[in-house]
Motif scaffolding. Structure first.
Motif, PDB file in Angstrom:
ATOM      1  N   ALA A 295     -15.788 -63.777  74.557  1.00 18.95           N
ATOM      2  CA  ALA A 295     -17.232 -63.658  74.765  1.00 18.95           C
ATOM      3  C   ALA A 295     -17.920 -63.162  73.496  1.00 18.95           C
ATOM      4  O   ALA A 295     -18.983 -63.660  73.115  1.00 18.95           O
ATOM      5  N   ALA A 296     -17.305 -62.176  72.833  1.00 22.66           N
ATOM      6  CA  ALA A 296     -17.890 -61.638  71.600  1.00 22.66           C
ATOM      7  C   ALA A 296     -17.944 -62.716  70.518  1.00 22.66           C
ATOM      8  O   ALA A 296     -18.960 -62.865  69.824  1.00 22.66           O
ATOM      9  N   GLN A 297     -16.864 -63.476  70.371  1.00 23.87           N
ATOM     10  CA  GLN A 297     -16.842 -64.545  69.372  1.00 23.87           C
ATOM     11  C   GLN A 297     -17.827 -65.651  69.740  1.00 23.87           C
ATOM     12  O   GLN A 297     -18.484 -66.231  68.861  1.00 23.87           O
ATOM     13  N   HIS A 298     -17.953 -65.924  71.031  1.00 23.79           N
ATOM     14  CA  HIS A 298     -18.874 -66.962  71.492  1.00 23.79           C
ATOM     15  C   HIS A 298     -20.316 -66.557  71.192  1.00 23.79           C
ATOM     16  O   HIS A 298     -21.117 -67.376  70.726  1.00 23.79           O
ATOM     17  N   ILE A 299     -20.632 -65.297  71.473  1.00 23.61           N
ATOM     18  CA  ILE A 299     -21.983 -64.796  71.200  1.00 23.61           C
ATOM     19  C   ILE A 299     -22.310 -64.926  69.711  1.00 23.61           C
ATOM     20  O   ILE A 299     -23.429 -65.293  69.329  1.00 23.61           O
ATOM     21  N   ALA A 300     -21.318 -64.645  68.862  1.00 28.93           N
ATOM     22  CA  ALA A 300     -21.535 -64.702  67.418  1.00 28.93           C
ATOM     23  C   ALA A 300     -21.822 -66.119  66.929  1.00 28.93           C
ATOM     24  O   ALA A 300     -22.385 -66.293  65.845  1.00 28.93           O
TER      25      ALA A 300
ATOM     26  N   SER B 109     -23.994 -55.685  78.785  1.00 25.34           N
ATOM     27  CA  SER B 109     -23.442 -55.699  80.140  1.00 25.34           C
ATOM     28  C   SER B 109     -22.344 -56.749  80.281  1.00 25.34           C
ATOM     29  O   SER B 109     -21.340 -56.532  80.953  1.00 25.34           O
ATOM     30  N   LEU B 110     -22.530 -57.910  79.648  1.00 20.68           N
ATOM     31  CA  LEU B 110     -21.529 -58.972  79.726  1.00 20.68           C
ATOM     32  C   LEU B 110     -20.178 -58.510  79.167  1.00 20.68           C
ATOM     33  O   LEU B 110     -19.125 -58.829  79.721  1.00 20.68           O
ATOM     34  N   LEU B 111     -20.224 -57.745  78.080  1.00 21.79           N
ATOM     35  CA  LEU B 111     -18.988 -57.333  77.416  1.00 21.79           C
ATOM     36  C   LEU B 111     -18.394 -56.059  77.997  1.00 21.79           C
ATOM     37  O   LEU B 111     -17.255 -55.711  77.689  1.00 21.79           O
ATOM     38  N   THR B 112     -19.151 -55.353  78.819  1.00 18.74           N
ATOM     39  CA  THR B 112     -18.654 -54.085  79.366  1.00 18.74           C
ATOM     40  C   THR B 112     -18.600 -54.129  80.891  1.00 18.74           C
ATOM     41  O   THR B 112     -17.541 -54.271  81.485  1.00 18.74           O
ATOM     42  N   THR B 113     -19.753 -54.015  81.531  1.00 20.33           N
ATOM     43  CA  THR B 113     -19.812 -53.922  82.992  1.00 20.33           C
ATOM     44  C   THR B 113     -19.223 -55.147  83.677  1.00 20.33           C
ATOM     45  O   THR B 113     -18.437 -55.027  84.630  1.00 20.33           O
ATOM     46  N   ASP B 114     -19.585 -56.339  83.193  1.00 16.72           N
ATOM     47  CA  ASP B 114     -19.099 -57.554  83.854  1.00 16.72           C
ATOM     48  C   ASP B 114     -17.588 -57.708  83.706  1.00 16.72           C
ATOM     49  O   ASP B 114     -16.907 -58.135  84.647  1.00 16.72           O
ATOM     50  N   VAL B 115     -17.061 -57.376  82.544  1.00 24.26           N
ATOM     51  CA  VAL B 115     -15.598 -57.443  82.367  1.00 24.26           C
ATOM     52  C   VAL B 115     -14.920 -56.440  83.295  1.00 24.26           C
ATOM     53  O   VAL B 115     -13.866 -56.722  83.882  1.00 24.26           O
TER      54      VAL B 115
END
Length: 531
Positions: free
Chosen positions: A92-97, A114-120
């Motif tokens: 997800a982090a690489q995709h966002i970049a 939230s996508l990288l923390t709460t959702d995971v």
């Protein structure tokens, strides 16, 4: 309960496949442990009835096996979940970049975080707890039905009635109510988060105007609304849930079990009461279990949607003999955003050692064009070439070692304790402090390298960003309104230094600016709409 979106991202599919074996092993171990636990109790009944120690030994062995099976199952399930969470977070982090800037603009900072923390984190329940939930809701009840039928025959199926009624409540009534009222509650929560975020970001400025009271009033209003919404939900769902829990499960289940077995021997009565718990316990957990599943499914869908977003792709070309200067050519470039044409048939060639300014009224696409030149916004049609090679055929590493893009709004973390030196060292790890001080002076920023970023004003942050131009070896410099927060005298002093640097190093400089003084200094002036 593992509930996945229908249209799974290829990256998620790949990551799930890698965890397929440990998950299957975990499910097998949990299933074996659940059956062993029930079999152990069956053997305990046999021991009480016959006093044969062999049954007791089997009972103890079954329970020890069940304990080990559950422990191993939990280990493999949590290992699979942790590995999957790590990979999906990285993906997800690489995709966002690599998302186009216009796509990235649809996501707020809070949503991305939230996508990288709460959702995971919410996915944890769907994967790590799936084997134990599968056993609790499927294996143990079905095995208990077998033992009950063995004890008292088919009439034991009547014992299922209360649990089935309660299950229908949780599976039909609760989801319907949540679907009807959940969105409204979530909107109120988002409003509260937004108000608090705005308040803490702007408290220093707001306090000057005495308007922080407005934030507090809004916060009180939205908090009261949230409380009211939650109380309404409690009346509709939680109260009925309590009734279902207390009346439809334990009391009714044990009552029916006793009515069916009171004429039997005490071993049959005792065994029937115990095995009937296999229906009570899952339904007691069903309410909260569905909440976790709902949160996990929504989180999975959001992450999946993110990973399905189209990204900017790069090639593998890494030119080894790039000349000292570069020529950036744009041919028939068109950019459409949300069916609106911002740039149409744009043609221009930018050469080394020269400065080009781009100006246009607000909303005409000049910043979007600069982002396209920076490789972070794809063209709808046309092409951008660097020394005859399409920029997206180049390797990403090479392109970003050649291009320095400084946006208009310089973002720093307000809570960061980073200093100016630490900020610059991220980009230039091998440079000395003397190099940094020299570049800061060129950018008219006379601050100590130990100054905290959070203490800098908007104009100082702009000058800090501009200092990178004097340090970088990049041959293409893209600046978006680089002096918008600076006074005229400071802006012209910095631009004078920039012009000297560009001519001396044969760099290509492209600037978005509305300043007549800066436009006058440029070798070429472009006004969008007139090209």
């Amino acid at each position: 309960m593992l509930i996945l979106p229908k249209n799974l991202s290829p990256k998620i599919k790949k990551d799930l496949k890698q965890q397929f074996f440990p998950l299957c092993l975990s499910i097998f171990l949990a299933t074996f442990a659940g059956i062993s636990s029930l079999y152990g109790f069956w053997k305990l009944l046999a021991f009480v009835d016959s006093q044969n120690t062999r049954h007791l030994l089997f009972c103890i062995l079954s329970w020890v096996t069940a304990g080990g099976g559950y422990a191993l199952s939990s280990y493999y399930a949590h290992t699979a979940e942790l590995n999957f969470a790590q990979k999906i977070r990285l993906n997800a982090a690489q995709h966002i970049a690599h998302l186009p800037s216009t796509t990235l603009a649809r996501y707020g900072n809070t949503e991305l975080k939230s996508l990288l923390t709460t959702d995971v984190y919410h996915i944890h329940y769907l994967i790590a707890h799936f084997p134990s939930e599968f056993v609790c809701f499927i294996i143990v009840p079905s095995t208990s039905v077998y033992f009950l039928i063995t004890l008292i025959g088919l009439k034991s199926l009547f014992i299922l009635t209360p649990a089935l009624i309660a299950s229908l409540y949780y599976l039909i009534v609760v989801p319907y109510t949540n679907a009807r009222d959940g969105e409204a509650r979530m909107q109120v929560i988002k409003n509260i988060i937004s108000i608090v975020d705005d308040y803490f970001k702007g408290i220093k400025v707001q306090r000057i105007y005495g308007s922080e009271k407005n934030f507090i009033e809004q916060y009180k209003k939205e908090s009261q609304k949230f409380t009211t919404e939650m109380l309404t939900w409690v009346k509709k769902v939680a109260t009925l849930s309590a009734i279902a829990t207390s009346l439809l499960q334990a009391v009714a289940t044990f009552t029916i079990t006793y009515l069916l077995t009171y004429k039997e021997d005490y071993i049959t009565i005792f065994g029937s009461l115990f095995f009937s718990l296999a229906f009570v316990i899952p339904v007691l957990r069903l309410g909260h279990g569905l909440d976790y599943v709902s949160l996990g499914k929504a989180a999975f869908s959001r992450l999946n949607d993110l990973l399905l977003e189209e990204t900017i792709s790069w090639g593998e070309k890494y030119p080894s003999n790039m000349p000292e200067g570069i020529i950036l050519s744009v041919k028939d470039a068109c950019i459409q955003v949300q069916n609106k044409t911002l740039i149409k048939n744009f043609n221009q060639t930018f050469v080394s050692g020269e400065i080009t300014t781009i100006s246009a009224p607000s909303g005409t696409g000049k910043t979007t064009l600069l982002k396209a030149l920076a490789g972070v916004q794809p063209l709808s049609s046309g092409c951008i070439k660097m020394n005859g090679i399409s920029i997206h055929q180049l390797s990403e590493d090479f392109f970003y070692s050649t291009v320095l893009h400084i946006p208009q709004n310089i973002q720093t973390t307000e809570t960061s304790t980073a200093t100016i030196e630490e900020y610059l060292r991220v980009f230039f790890p091998n440079f000395s402090n003397d190099n940094f001080t020299w570049a800061l002076n060129k950018a008219m920023l006379f601050c100590s390298l130990t100054t905290k970023l959070k203490s800098l004003s908007g104009g100082e942050l702009q000058r800090l960003a501009l200092s990178k131009v004097f340090l970088t070896k990049s041959k293409l410099i893209l600046l978006d309104e680089p002096t918008s927060n600076l006074d005229e005298e400071t802006a012209m002093a910095i631009m004078t230094e920039l012009c000297k640097d560009i001519q001396a190093t044969h760099k290509t400089l492209i600037i978005i600016s509305h300043s007549p003084s800066i436009i006058a200094m440029a070798d070429h002036q472009i006004t969008l709409g007139n090209t």
